[in-house]
Write a protein that holds these residues in place. Structure first.
Motif, PDB file in Angstrom:
ATOM      1  N   ASP A 118       0.856  -1.178   0.000  1.00 41.76           N
ATOM      2  CA  ASP A 118       0.000   0.000   0.000  1.00 41.76           C
ATOM      3  C   ASP A 118       0.896   1.233   0.000  1.00 41.76           C
ATOM      4  N   TYR A 119       0.342   2.359  -0.415  1.00 40.83           N
ATOM      5  CA  TYR A 119       1.158   3.575  -0.495  1.00 40.83           C
ATOM      6  C   TYR A 119       1.690   3.985   0.882  1.00 40.83           C
ATOM      7  N   TYR A 120       0.817   3.882   1.893  1.00 40.28           N
ATOM      8  CA  TYR A 120       1.225   4.304   3.233  1.00 40.28           C
ATOM      9  C   TYR A 120       0.644   3.321   4.250  1.00 40.28           C
ATOM     10  N   PRO A 121       1.431   2.360   4.740  1.00 38.51           N
ATOM     11  CA  PRO A 121       0.937   1.386   5.721  1.00 38.51           C
ATOM     12  C   PRO A 121       0.444   2.082   6.989  1.00 38.51           C
ATOM     13  N   PRO A 122      -0.359   1.408   7.795  1.00 42.54           N
ATOM     14  CA  PRO A 122      -0.904   2.008   9.026  1.00 42.54           C
ATOM     15  C   PRO A 122       0.199   2.518   9.959  1.00 42.54           C
ATOM     16  N   ASN A 123      -0.063   3.638  10.626  1.00 41.64           N
ATOM     17  CA  ASN A 123       0.924   4.256  11.514  1.00 41.64           C
ATOM     18  C   ASN A 123       1.346   3.317  12.640  1.00 41.64           C
ATOM     19  N   LYS A 124       0.407   2.544  13.178  1.00 37.58           N
ATOM     20  CA  LYS A 124       0.735   1.638  14.288  1.00 37.58           C
ATOM     21  C   LYS A 124       1.811   0.640  13.858  1.00 37.58           C
ATOM     22  N   LEU A 125       1.699   0.144  12.625  1.00 38.50           N
ATOM     23  CA  LEU A 125       2.688  -0.811  12.118  1.00 38.50           C
ATOM     24  C   LEU A 125       4.032  -0.128  11.893  1.00 38.50           C
ATOM     25  N   LEU A 126       4.001   1.060  11.304  1.00 40.84           N
ATOM     26  CA  LEU A 126       5.256   1.783  11.052  1.00 40.84           C
ATOM     27  C   LEU A 126       5.974   2.132  12.354  1.00 40.84           C
ATOM     28  N   ASP A 127       5.217   2.574  13.352  1.00 41.58           N
ATOM     29  CA  ASP A 127       5.821   2.939  14.636  1.00 41.58           C
ATOM     30  C   ASP A 127       6.419   1.722  15.322  1.00 41.58           C
ATOM     31  N   THR A 128       5.721   0.597  15.265  1.00 41.76           N
ATOM     32  CA  THR A 128       6.216  -0.622  15.902  1.00 41.76           C
ATOM     33  C   THR A 128       7.524  -1.087  15.268  1.00 41.76           C
ATOM     34  N   LEU A 129       7.621  -0.959  13.956  1.00 44.25           N
ATOM     35  CA  LEU A 129       8.804  -1.422  13.236  1.00 44.25           C
ATOM     36  C   LEU A 129       9.876  -0.342  13.094  1.00 44.25           C
ATOM     37  N   ASN A 130       9.612   0.843  13.656  1.00 46.50           N
ATOM     38  CA  ASN A 130      10.566   1.966  13.587  1.00 46.50           C
ATOM     39  C   ASN A 130      10.878   2.328  12.126  1.00 46.50           C
TER      40      ASN A 130
END
Length: 407
Positions: free
Chosen positions: A121-133
């Motif tokens: 997806d163009y921009y994955p969910p923020n929760k996932l991005l934050d968890t994976l740094n």
């Protein structure tokens, strides 16, 4: 009678003419909306990919998930209420913005158990991005000519260089501006620019996460154009050949967790112009047949109404009252109370502590399967820990109680 037949033929001719005109108008309009609907034949649907996935994952089960990950993966985990244990690859193409925090938590638990998540997806969910740094940014192209709108998609691996491709009608490229995790691996990039990384592999506990930032390459328009399908093959070659769970564009929120496979869906057929008008024509002809054959051939038989069962009416009134007020907590507490009272009365068992000893005693005295009783008691104990209840909780509890009495 002849006059009636003439009217019918005129109506049929009018319907056929109207459907022909509408069909012509419809074929001239191209819908370029990016739906990522696996049933859509439009340019930016993914029906072609959806049909080819079972061939790419040979000898493996292919499941379409019509529920949110928080419902489906939770239900189909060990010691839960689904019909199997979910293991393999969970695939999401576009439309990831519907994912809530609890969906991301379940997806990460799924990966922790040694499974794989693939999300494009163009921009994955923020929760996932934050968890994976991880951070995502994009490059926007100001001038849009036919040449400027083409974006290259490249692989880092040399063995996949022959599968590099491109997409057109592109106004921006998303890329990972930051990914500072241990063992994170870049797999591909956009615009032949190694700084615009758009495909990465992330080890997570015992499993793996693949994030891809150009979902449009998976759509019907791009897969069927030239040899762009080779790039899709290259991306999917990173995924293990295991059971594939495809996250559907369609989501159901009013069925049991275990019922994840869609039974039927007329909506796809109604999107096909020819079938739609054939369906309407059949309905209209049926209605005309009923109208012209409505003449009675016998005397009207008087209907004698049976005596009304006021007990049933009373029960319906009370149940409708609870249903209208949406007091799920009250209904759940009453069902649990009445069930435990019947257990005490029928089997003379203490119900103050619902533990493994209680399950063994109830199974021994009732002759019911221990697995059935364990699911019911575990669900009751789980409900007692919750503060908020929904209709789905009530339906699930009722299902378990009915299974107990039916076996």
């Amino acid at each position: 009678m002849k006059k009636g037949l003439i009217i019918i033929f005129v109506i049929i001719a009018a319907i056929i003419g109207l459907s022909y005109v509408i069909g012509i108008r419809t074929t001239k309009i191209v819908d370029w909306e990016e739906s990522y609907n696996e049933k859509s034949n439009k340019p930016y649907g993914v029906s072609v990919l959806y049909k080819e996935l079972p061939k790419l994952f040979k000898d493996q089960k292919f499941k379409t998930v019509y529920h949110t990950p928080s419902n489906y993966l939770y239900a189909n985990s060990e010691d839960s209420y689904g019909d199997h244990i979910a293991e393999g690859v969970y695939m999401i193409i576009g439309n990831s913005d519907y994912l809530e925090d609890d969906d991301i938590d379940e997806l990460l638990l799924f990966v922790e158990r040694g499974n794989t998540l693939f999300l494009s997806d163009y921009y994955p969910p923020n929760k996932l991005l934050d968890t994976l740094n991880i951070e995502v940014d994009y490059v926007e192209y100001e001038k849009q000519t036919s040449k400027d709108s083409i974006s290259k998609l490249s692989f880092k691996a040399r063995k996949l260089q022959d599968k590099n491709s491109e997409i057109d009608k592109n106004i921006e490229d998303y890329y990972f501006s930051k990914f500072e995790g241990e063992n994170y691996t870049s797999l591909g990039y956009a615009k032949n620019d190694t700084s615009l990384i758009n495909f990465i592999e992330i080890p997570y506990e015992s499993g793996t996460i693949y994030l891809h930032l150009q979902p449009r390459i998976f759509t019907n328009y791009n897969i069927l154009k030239g040899d762009r399908f080779k790039y899709v093959e290259g991306v999917l070659s990173y995924l293990p050949n295991k059971t594939l769970y495809f996250d559907s564009y369609t989501k159901y929120y009013d069925t049991y967790y275990g019922d994840v496979e869609e039974k039927s869906d007329l909506s796809w057929f109604m999107q096909q112009v020819s079938f739609k008008w054939a369906w309407y024509l059949a309905l209209i002809l049926t209605l005309l047949f009923i109208i012209f054959n409505a003449k009675r051939k016998q005397r009207i038989i008087e209907i004698i109404k049976p005596l009304e069962n006021t007990t049933v009416a009373f029960v319906k009134t009370i149940s409708n009252l609870y249903f209208e007020t949406q007091d799920h907590r009250n209904l759940i507490e009453k069902k649990i109370t009445y069930f435990l009272e019947k257990i005490r009365r029928d089997y003379n068992i203490d119900t103050s502590v619902l533990n493994d000893e209680f399950i063994d005693r109830l199974s021994s005295k009732s002759g019911k399967k221990k697995e059935t009783i364990k699911k019911l008691i575990n669900y009751i104990n789980w409900l007692r820990t919750k503060n908020e209840f929904f209709e789905d909780n009530l339906l699930k509890l009722n299902k378990h109680i009915e299974e107990f009495y039916s076996k």
